[in-house]
Write a protein that holds these residues in place. Structure first.
Motif, PDB file in Angstrom:
ATOM      1  N   ARG A  56      50.808  60.657  20.445  1.00  0.00           N
ATOM      2  CA  ARG A  56      51.185  59.454  21.169  1.00  0.00           C
ATOM      3  C   ARG A  56      51.061  58.207  20.310  1.00  0.00           C
ATOM      4  N   SER A 203      54.421  62.961  29.370  1.00  0.00           N
ATOM      5  CA  SER A 203      53.205  62.157  29.234  1.00  0.00           C
ATOM      6  C   SER A 203      52.141  62.559  30.249  1.00  0.00           C
ATOM      7  N   ASN A 205      49.706  64.486  30.102  1.00  0.00           N
ATOM      8  CA  ASN A 205      48.358  64.608  29.557  1.00  0.00           C
ATOM      9  C   ASN A 205      47.725  63.264  29.224  1.00  0.00           C
ATOM     10  N   PHE A 206      48.483  62.172  29.362  1.00  0.00           N
ATOM     11  CA  PHE A 206      47.968  60.851  29.012  1.00  0.00           C
ATOM     12  C   PHE A 206      47.679  60.079  30.286  1.00  0.00           C
ATOM     13  N   PRO A 298      46.210  55.836  23.942  1.00  0.00           N
ATOM     14  CA  PRO A 298      46.984  56.668  23.010  1.00  0.00           C
ATOM     15  C   PRO A 298      48.127  55.928  22.332  1.00  0.00           C
ATOM     16  N   ARG A 408      39.492  63.458  24.626  1.00  0.00           N
ATOM     17  CA  ARG A 408      40.383  62.956  25.681  1.00  0.00           C
ATOM     18  C   ARG A 408      40.261  61.447  25.804  1.00  0.00           C
ATOM     19  N   GLN A 412      43.682  60.450  24.304  1.00  0.00           N
ATOM     20  CA  GLN A 412      44.655  60.718  25.359  1.00  0.00           C
ATOM     21  C   GLN A 412      44.555  59.794  26.565  1.00  0.00           C
ATOM     22  N   ASN A 413      43.409  59.170  26.777  1.00  0.00           N
ATOM     23  CA  ASN A 413      43.229  58.313  27.945  1.00  0.00           C
ATOM     24  C   ASN A 413      43.299  56.836  27.591  1.00  0.00           C
ATOM     25  N   TYR A 414      43.693  56.034  28.557  1.00  0.00           N
ATOM     26  CA  TYR A 414      43.552  54.587  28.466  1.00  0.00           C
ATOM     27  C   TYR A 414      42.161  54.257  29.001  1.00  0.00           C
TER      28      TYR A 414
END
Length: 469
Positions: A56, A203, A205-206, A298, A408, A412-414
């Motif tokens: 990402r 997206s 997974n994000f 990401p 994660r 992958q996370n905000y």
């Protein structure tokens, strides 16, 4: 004929993905794993990569305009050189990553567990006069959600604008009926990357793991607590959820509002303007605590929260205490924790003894032997589920936020954390940490290495699967 066409399309897609992995793969171990998956699982491997494996940081979800809200200065060497003190490098790092400078004149309050947190939040919401911004990863229906609905209706009748973002996966159980009720009373509601085929499926997974409330642009809340009755009533089979939250009044709250407004633009394509907060006189400033908001996701060029944690750990001289439910670190953080512990720094980890996910718990425990061998102390909190995300070091710097110590949260996370450069807050969090340790079960290396082979097997399985968490 159709078979030949299908094979041809598959070869082209597979070759494109392999080329993308070789050119833009962020980590060699993950790149190799995905290459093996694609060759071993011809169709499934491609599907999983498109769903979970895309870089990402290379393929950004959305390109925000520079200085979107004209709200924050562009990072410059001149501004960075103005930072001073022991943690000026940490300040500069966070500023370059998130573009938020450290601010003074903030009034901070630590809120522990659901009862205290929600009482404080509801009181602040009642006092709103202009607007309320709310963003949560988990927004579950129950007594809290019902109470919020009633309060929202009252405040909208008073002319207050209310905007709500909920994560499409974390709040998957949120019913259409409740959402319709929110819209009916006038709440502006958007889901962050809802689960659906099409534009956002790749997206999935994000996720947006942030928890933010901002009232009138100057009072804010963030931390680990979600909108869920399990913080008040507990959860069947797991008990009460324990967590830490933070109330902020001042410039740091305005920065959290800017984080919300950026996410609002992402979900709605609507630009919001920050509220112009009048400068406070010295008499109104209760405490002069320096705070820096660090937001990461990401889409960013660098893993901001991982770098923040890494720097705090490496700068520790006396101690670094960490409370976190999901400590599944990469090699950089493992080496950092081991190195400072072996150099004589008091490193302690406080983890929940009970787990909300057994396989994730196996993965967390799989690192314990490495940590214990390096002299790191590990405590298992036995009462309910400990969900706090806290780091405190040397009675000088501390962090409260949403980011776990796992891939994660970093990739992958905000996420969003409040970094506090203040002795008083650090000492309060240190005292709370030691109090929780006093009622927890400490692991002893000599005893832990004698655990059953079945336990070691579970840990091995957990570690292998950890990239998927």
């Amino acid at each position: 004929m159709w078979t030949s066409i299908f094979i041809g399309i598959y070869v082209v897609v597979a070759f494109s993905i392999v080329l993308s992995i070789l050119l833009y793969g962020a980590k060699p171990t993950k790149s190799l794993a995905w290459l093996l998956a694609i060759f071993a699982l011809p169709i499934g491997g491609i599907f999983l990569y498109l769903l979970l494996g895309r870089n990402r940081r290379r393929y950004k979800l959305i390109e925000l305009e520079k200085d979107l809200f004209n709200k924050q200065p562009k990072p410059s060497h001149q501004h960075v050189n103005e930072f001073n003190g022991r943690y000026k490098k940490l300040m500069a790092l966070n500023y370059r990553n998130s573009h938020f400078p450290p601010t003074t004149g903030n009034d901070l309050t630590i809120l522990k567990d659901g009862k205290t947190t929600f009482e404080t939040i509801f009181y602040a919401l009642e006092c709103a006069t202009i607007r309320i911004h709310i963003q949560y990863y988990i927004f579950e229906e129950g007594d809290l959600a019902s109470r919020l609905l009633e309060l929202f209706e009252k405040k909208i009748a008073e002319g207050v604008v209310i905007r709500l973002i909920y994560d499409g996966i974390g709040s998957f159980s949120l019913s259409k009926k409740y959402l319709k009720e929110l819209i009916k009373i006038g709440v502006e509601v958007y889901s962050f990357l809802p689960f659906k085929f099409g534009r956002y499926f790749y997206s999935l997974n994000f996720r947006n793991h942030r928890k933010i409330i901002v009232i009138d642009g100057e009072i804010a809340f963030t931390g680990g607590i979600n909108i869920s009755d399990k913080y008040l009533k507990g959860q069947v089979g797991l008990g009460k959820w324990h967590d830490m939250h933070l109330k902020l009044i001042g410039a740091a709250a305005t920065q959290l509002d800017q984080v919300f407004m950026t996410d609002w633009y992402l979900v709605s394509t609507k630009l919001l303007q920050p509220i112009q907060i009048p400068e406070k006189t010295e008499e109104l400033v209760v405490q002069n605590e320096m705070v820096q908001i660090v937001a990461g996701g990401p889409d960013d060029d660098f893993p901001a929260l991982e770098q923040t944690y890494f720097t705090i750990i490496n700068m520790a001289k006396e101690y670094v205490y960490i409370t976190n439910p999901y400590i599944i670190p990469g090699q950089a953080l493992i080496r950092a924790l081991q190195t400072v512990a072996l150099s004589g720094v008091d490193v302690r980890l406080l983890v929940s003894e009970n787990a909300d996910n057994k396989v994730v718990s196996w993965s967390v425990h799989s690192y314990f032997e490495l940590f214990l061998k390096a002299g790191i102390k590990i405590y298992l909190f036995p009462d309910g589920f400990l969900h706090s995300k806290i780091m405190v070091s040397d009675d000088a710097v501390s962090s409260i936020g949403t980011a776990n110590l796992d891939d994660r949260s970093f990739e992958q996370n905000y996420e969003v954390n409040a970094i506090m450069y203040h002795k008083h807050m650090a000492k309060l969090l240190k005292e709370d940490f030691l109090q929780d340790c006093s009622i927890s079960n400490e692991l002893i290396y000599e005893e832990y290495i004698k655990r059953k082979w079945t336990k070691k097997l579970q840990e091995g399985i957990g570690r292998v699967l950890s990239p998927l968490f």
